[in-house]
Design an enzyme around this catalytic site. Structure first.
Site, PDB file in Angstrom:
ATOM      1  N   HIS A   1      -3.062 -17.047  -5.715  1.00 38.39           N
ATOM      2  CA  HIS A   1      -3.993 -16.350  -4.827  1.00 38.39           C
ATOM      3  C   HIS A   1      -5.214 -17.192  -4.462  1.00 38.39           C
ATOM      4  O   HIS A   1      -6.074 -16.729  -3.725  1.00 38.39           O
ATOM      5  CB  HIS A   1      -4.442 -15.051  -5.501  1.00 38.39           C
ATOM      6  CG  HIS A   1      -5.221 -15.326  -6.748  1.00 38.39           C
ATOM      7  ND1 HIS A   1      -4.646 -15.880  -7.871  1.00 38.39           N
ATOM      8  CD2 HIS A   1      -6.533 -15.170  -7.038  1.00 38.39           C
ATOM      9  CE1 HIS A   1      -5.570 -16.044  -8.806  1.00 38.39           C
ATOM     10  NE2 HIS A   1      -6.724 -15.618  -8.324  1.00 38.39           N
ATOM     11  N   ASP A   2      -5.315 -18.420  -4.997  1.00 37.82           N
ATOM     12  CA  ASP A   2      -6.443 -19.304  -4.680  1.00 37.82           C
ATOM     13  C   ASP A   2      -6.030 -20.486  -3.819  1.00 37.82           C
ATOM     14  O   ASP A   2      -6.866 -21.305  -3.452  1.00 37.82           O
ATOM     15  CB  ASP A   2      -7.039 -19.900  -5.972  1.00 37.82           C
ATOM     16  CG  ASP A   2      -7.718 -18.872  -6.854  1.00 37.82           C
ATOM     17  OD1 ASP A   2      -8.190 -17.854  -6.326  1.00 37.82           O
ATOM     18  OD2 ASP A   2      -7.783 -19.105  -8.083  1.00 37.82           O
TER      19      ASP A   2
ATOM     20  N   ASP B   1      -4.038 -10.172 -16.198  1.00 40.82           N
ATOM     21  CA  ASP B   1      -5.000 -11.233 -15.933  1.00 40.82           C
ATOM     22  C   ASP B   1      -6.211 -10.986 -16.841  1.00 40.82           C
ATOM     23  O   ASP B   1      -6.813  -9.920 -16.804  1.00 40.82           O
ATOM     24  CB  ASP B   1      -5.420 -11.171 -14.456  1.00 40.82           C
ATOM     25  CG  ASP B   1      -5.734 -12.540 -13.893  1.00 40.82           C
ATOM     26  OD1 ASP B   1      -6.475 -13.277 -14.560  1.00 40.82           O
ATOM     27  OD2 ASP B   1      -5.253 -12.855 -12.794  1.00 40.82           O
TER      28      ASP B   1
ATOM     29  N   ASP C   1      -4.362   3.583   2.772  1.00 33.75           N
ATOM     30  CA  ASP C   1      -5.782   3.229   2.913  1.00 33.75           C
ATOM     31  C   ASP C   1      -5.958   1.732   3.220  1.00 33.75           C
ATOM     32  O   ASP C   1      -7.075   1.223   3.215  1.00 33.75           O
ATOM     33  CB  ASP C   1      -6.576   3.628   1.657  1.00 33.75           C
ATOM     34  CG  ASP C   1      -6.113   2.876   0.417  1.00 33.75           C
ATOM     35  OD1 ASP C   1      -5.137   2.096   0.526  1.00 33.75           O
ATOM     36  OD2 ASP C   1      -6.717   3.057  -0.651  1.00 33.75           O
TER      37      ASP C   1
ATOM     38  N   ASN D   1      -0.596   4.626  -0.132  1.00 33.58           N
ATOM     39  CA  ASN D   1      -1.282   5.854   0.298  1.00 33.58           C
ATOM     40  C   ASN D   1      -2.045   5.702   1.607  1.00 33.58           C
ATOM     41  O   ASN D   1      -2.911   6.508   1.941  1.00 33.58           O
ATOM     42  CB  ASN D   1      -2.221   6.354  -0.802  1.00 33.58           C
ATOM     43  CG  ASN D   1      -3.300   5.325  -1.124  1.00 33.58           C
ATOM     44  OD1 ASN D   1      -3.226   4.185  -0.665  1.00 33.58           O
ATOM     45  ND2 ASN D   1      -4.300   5.730  -1.882  1.00 33.58           N
TER      46      ASN D   1
ATOM     47  N   ASP E   1       0.851  -1.184   0.000  1.00 35.05           N
ATOM     48  CA  ASP E   1       0.000   0.000   0.000  1.00 35.05           C
ATOM     49  C   ASP E   1       0.894   1.244   0.000  1.00 35.05           C
ATOM     50  O   ASP E   1       1.866   1.308   0.742  1.00 35.05           O
ATOM     51  CB  ASP E   1      -0.876  -0.029   1.263  1.00 35.05           C
ATOM     52  CG  ASP E   1      -1.770   1.196   1.381  1.00 35.05           C
ATOM     53  OD1 ASP E   1      -2.023   1.849   0.340  1.00 35.05           O
ATOM     54  OD2 ASP E   1      -2.199   1.502   2.512  1.00 35.05           O
TER      55      ASP E   1
ATOM     56  N   ASP F   1      -1.596  -1.154  -3.911  1.00 32.71           N
ATOM     57  CA  ASP F   1      -1.911  -0.379  -5.115  1.00 32.71           C
ATOM     58  C   ASP F   1      -0.744  -0.372  -6.103  1.00 32.71           C
ATOM     59  O   ASP F   1       0.341  -0.905  -5.803  1.00 32.71           O
ATOM     60  CB  ASP F   1      -2.309   1.056  -4.738  1.00 32.71           C
ATOM     61  CG  ASP F   1      -1.366   1.646  -3.708  1.00 32.71           C
ATOM     62  OD1 ASP F   1      -0.133   1.592  -3.940  1.00 32.71           O
ATOM     63  OD2 ASP F   1      -1.839   2.148  -2.660  1.00 32.71           O
TER      64      ASP F   1
ATOM     65  N   GLU G   1      -5.436 -20.587 -17.125  1.00 25.27           N
ATOM     66  CA  GLU G   1      -5.850 -21.312 -15.928  1.00 25.27           C
ATOM     67  C   GLU G   1      -6.942 -22.267 -16.392  1.00 25.27           C
ATOM     68  O   GLU G   1      -8.002 -21.829 -16.837  1.00 25.27           O
ATOM     69  CB  GLU G   1      -6.394 -20.380 -14.846  1.00 25.27           C
ATOM     70  CG  GLU G   1      -6.742 -21.151 -13.584  1.00 25.27           C
ATOM     71  CD  GLU G   1      -7.864 -20.538 -12.759  1.00 25.27           C
ATOM     72  OE1 GLU G   1      -7.892 -20.741 -11.548  1.00 25.27           O
ATOM     73  OE2 GLU G   1      -8.734 -19.855 -13.338  1.00 25.27           O
TER      74      GLU G   1
ATOM     75  N   ASP H   1      -7.951 -16.446 -17.141  1.00 29.72           N
ATOM     76  CA  ASP H   1      -8.776 -16.996 -16.069  1.00 29.72           C
ATOM     77  C   ASP H   1      -9.756 -18.053 -16.592  1.00 29.72           C
ATOM     78  O   ASP H   1     -10.419 -17.831 -17.614  1.00 29.72           O
ATOM     79  CB  ASP H   1      -9.562 -15.829 -15.445  1.00 29.72           C
ATOM     80  CG  ASP H   1     -10.211 -16.174 -14.123  1.00 29.72           C
ATOM     81  OD1 ASP H   1      -9.479 -16.461 -13.167  1.00 29.72           O
ATOM     82  OD2 ASP H   1     -11.458 -16.133 -14.050  1.00 29.72           O
TER      83      ASP H   1
HETATM   84  O1  TEU Z   1     -10.266 -19.331 -10.290  1.00 30.69           O
HETATM   85  C1  TEU Z   1     -10.992 -20.409 -10.754  1.00 30.69           C
HETATM   86  C2  TEU Z   1     -11.535 -21.196  -9.675  1.00 30.69           C
HETATM   87  O2  TEU Z   1     -12.629 -21.661  -9.759  1.00 30.69           O
HETATM   88  C3  TEU Z   1     -10.705 -21.440  -8.502  1.00 30.69           C
HETATM   89  O3  TEU Z   1     -11.247 -20.855  -7.386  1.00 30.69           O
HETATM   90  C4  TEU Z   1     -10.647 -22.898  -8.412  1.00 30.69           C
HETATM   91  O4  TEU Z   1     -11.940 -23.422  -8.296  1.00 30.69           O
HETATM   92  C5  TEU Z   1      -9.916 -23.445  -7.281  1.00 30.69           C
HETATM   93  O5  TEU Z   1      -8.708 -22.819  -7.099  1.00 30.69           O
HETATM   94  C6  TEU Z   1      -9.774 -24.900  -7.609  1.00 30.69           C
HETATM   95  O6  TEU Z   1      -8.924 -25.563  -6.802  1.00 30.69           O
HETATM   96  C7  TEU Z   1     -10.229 -18.148 -11.005  1.00 30.69           C
HETATM   97  C8  TEU Z   1      -9.507 -17.105 -10.185  1.00 30.69           C
HETATM   98  O7  TEU Z   1      -8.182 -17.509  -9.982  1.00 30.69           O
HETATM   99  C9  TEU Z   1     -10.270 -16.893  -8.910  1.00 30.69           C
HETATM  100  O8  TEU Z   1      -9.605 -16.024  -8.040  1.00 30.69           O
HETATM  101  C10 TEU Z   1     -11.617 -16.342  -9.290  1.00 30.69           C
HETATM  102  O9  TEU Z   1     -12.433 -16.223  -8.154  1.00 30.69           O
HETATM  103  C11 TEU Z   1     -12.336 -17.221 -10.301  1.00 30.69           C
HETATM  104  O10 TEU Z   1     -11.496 -17.659 -11.356  1.00 30.69           O
HETATM  105  C12 TEU Z   1     -13.458 -16.451 -10.952  1.00 30.69           C
HETATM  106  O11 TEU Z   1     -12.958 -15.471 -11.790  1.00 30.69           O
HETATM  107 CA    CA Z   2      -3.615   2.012  -1.273  1.00 34.90          CA
END
Ligand code: TEU
Ligand code: CA
Length: 550
Positions: free
Chosen positions: A317-318, A95, A22, A20, A18, A26, A248, A195
């Site tokens: 991130h998932d 992305d 908040d 600024n 971050d 960013d 993905e 995605d």
């Molecule tokens: O993720 C696809 C998604 O369905 C994942 O959450 C997946 O089911 C899981 O990791 C399976 O093990 C993509 C993005 O990476 C996620 O952040 C989004 O929420 C999703 O698509 C919708 O755009």
């Molecule tokens: Ca910020």
């Protein structure tokens, strides 16, 4: 090929830095950390979505593809980011989230009127006998259809109700996507992480087979119509630029993956599959089962040998943090550090383009939240609701959510030991992990023995070895704890093979290399997670070694 011999780094902007005060990361924050990324040995950044979005799914719900979310900055900031990254020899991929838009996107707002030319941009259907149009369920463990009063019909949404699916039977939608690709390539993007790119084309809307997982998926996963769209985007736009795509691809098997990424088919350049992260999970990623190193080597071998080129990743991130998942952080925390290095050695000695996720390079661990209220992830909340319906007791629900929640990866980056871990001057949008005084970038930068410096060393070893980047992958041995494999490259001029042998210990016991493979380790270790310089035939707990046989 520049995208084959570089290491990529994924930034989740909301949680990176971050600037600024908040509490939200960013773009200027990212710019201020480019030197750190460069020092790691990275040559590509994958930037999770920074587009305009109401943030129902943290930016994966886009309301304007050609504008920047004001929380993250401005288009001028984005242009500066491209320029500053380029100065450091770093390329950026964006992305691309095109299975769905936000319901606040102008196309969807117009589409709600049945007479609008935008009606066909989305998938609208009347209910069936007072019920939903079909029996599909979505990825967030929820129904797949949403009723819209204004329209008097339902729209398909495989994710959140604020993420309506686009209709790829409409050629106009594909033309819009081409415009988006061109817009970003012209701005300076070097490609896209696409995605859920293998589910965009819905062949039919028939009822799906009964399933506890995503019901109905057989009607839209990796369909011929989907392949056709990928080839069209490649031919009409992507091939005109020096760029690459990594898809993905959800629930993908090897056969589908080959069709999606074999170079001769001109679809994707590489893809993210999920198999290797699910070796100790049932029903996709949710329910834990016992980890066995043998199973992991089997799955890794299948993909390493099966695809022409791999996208390699252990975190995003998932996903939960790898040192909590396959490493020792939770099983035997005194080996947290060594196991993080062992996993670094593992990832950076595989064939393909490696992706490192922010925080992985310092061994960040899963979150330490104590209850569901501290979580933001829509998927965790959906899972809890579903499990409640199935009468699964509270402690089990929480254990499974803890192990699988996407928020494990989304807590703020731990930069230093000041308040909020140097991520922000204000309370961050999601809690900082309480271990930030122990695990942070600044302290590891100073410490020659740190995970961060191990990643840097591994990146340098890899950079100087065509064998580690391009060489053949050869499995040698595995049991419940130990994995041994080799990488080999034929040197065309000298006719000599270049070979490396790698051994990894996924346990807190000392493991012996079986006698018949001992000779493979007679060379001098190039690098080891424990720092041990001589190799005597046994691996220390959670150690990994890389030996040169050439
Ligand atoms: O993720 C696809 C998604 O369905 C994942 O959450 C997946 O089911 C899981 O990791 C399976 O093990 C993509 C993005 O990476 C996620 O952040 C989004 O929420 C999703 O698509 C919708 O755009
Ligand atoms: Ca910020």
């Amino acid at each position: 090929m520049w995208w084959k011999n570089r290491i990529a780094y994924q930034i989740y902007p909301r949680s990176f830095q971050d600037s600024n005060g908040d509490g939200i990361g960013d773009i200027p924050g990212i710019i201020s950390r480019l030197d750190e990324i460069k020092e790691l040995g990275v040559g590509i950044i994958w930037l999770s979505p920074v587009y305009k979005s109401p943030d129902a799914d943290n930016g994966y719900d886009i309301s304007d593809y050609c504008d920047i979310n004001s929380k993250f900055g401005t288009m001028a900031d984005m242009e500066k980011l491209f320029a500053e990254a380029a100065k450091r020899g770093i390329r950026i991929i964006m992305d691309l989230v095109i299975n769905h838009t936000s319901d606040e996107h102008e196309w969807f707002q117009k589409s709600r009127d049945p007479a609008s030319p935008y009606r066909d941009y989305y998938i609208w259907r009347p209910g069936k006998n007072g019920k939903l149009p079909n029996n599909w369920t979505g990825f967030f463990m929820d129904k797949a259809w949403e009723y819209d009063e204004k329209s008097g019909e339902y729209y398909l949404r495989l994710f959140d109700k604020k993420q309506p699916d686009l209709n790829y039977k409409n050629p106009k939608v594909i033309e819009e996507v081409k415009k988006i690709l061109t817009f970003w390539l012209e701005k300076g993007a070097s490609g896209f992480r696409c995605d859920v790119i293998n589910i965009i084309y819905k062949t039919s809307l028939e009822d799906g087979k009964k399933s506890l997982s995503v019901q109905g998926i057989e009607h839209y996963k990796s369909q011929e119509g989907n392949h056709k769209i990928l080839r069209e985007l490649r031919r009409d736009v992507l091939d005109k630029y020096d760029c690459f795509t990594v898809g993905e691809t959800v629930f993908v098997d090897l056969k589908e993956a080959k069709l999606l990424s074999d170079e001769s088919r001109k679809e994707l350049n590489m893809l993210f599959y999920f198999d290797h992260l699910e070796v100790d999970r049932r029903i996709a990623q949710f329910i834990p089962k016992k980890f066995r190193a043998r199973k992991l080597l089997e799955v890794i071998t299948k993909w390493q040998q099966g695809l022409e080129w791999n996208a390699i990743y252990f975190e995003n991130h998932d996903q939960p943090r790898i040192v909590s998942h396959f490493g020792a952080a939770e099983k035997d925390s005194k080996y947290w550090k060594r196991s993080a290095k062992m996993l670094a050695l593992f990832e950076l000695t595989l064939r393909g383009t490696p992706f490192i996720y922010q925080g992985q390079e310092i061994g960040m661990t899963n979150f330490d939240f104590e209850n569901l209220n501290e979580l933001n992830d829509a998927m965790s909340h959906g899972l809890d609701k579903l499990m409640k319906k199935l009468c699964i007791p509270g402690f089990l629900r929480w254990n499974w959510i803890k192990a699988s929640s996407r928020d494990n990866a989304r807590t703020p980056m731990q930069w230093d030991e000041s308040e909020y871990a140097g991520f922000s001057k204000a309370k961050p949008w999601l809690g900082v992990n309480g271990n930030y005084k122990k695990i942070n970038y600044a302290s590891q930068k100073k410490d020659p023995d740190s995970i961060l410096n191990f990643y840097k060393a591994m990146a340098a070893v890899r950079k100087n070895s065509d064998c580690l980047i391009y060489g053949e992958f050869i499995p040698i041995y595995a049991d419940n704890r130990l994995i041994i494999y080799q990488r080999r490259l034929k040197n065309k001029e000298s006719q000599k093979d270049e070979t490396y042998t790698i051994a990894l210990n996924f346990s807190s016991r000392i493991v012996k290399i079986p006698g018949k493979f001992l000779s493979l380790f007679s060379g001098i270790p190039v690098i080891s997670a424990s720092g041990q310089k001589e190799f005597n035939g046994s691996l220390l707990p959670w150690d990994g070694v890389l030996v040169s046989n050439t």
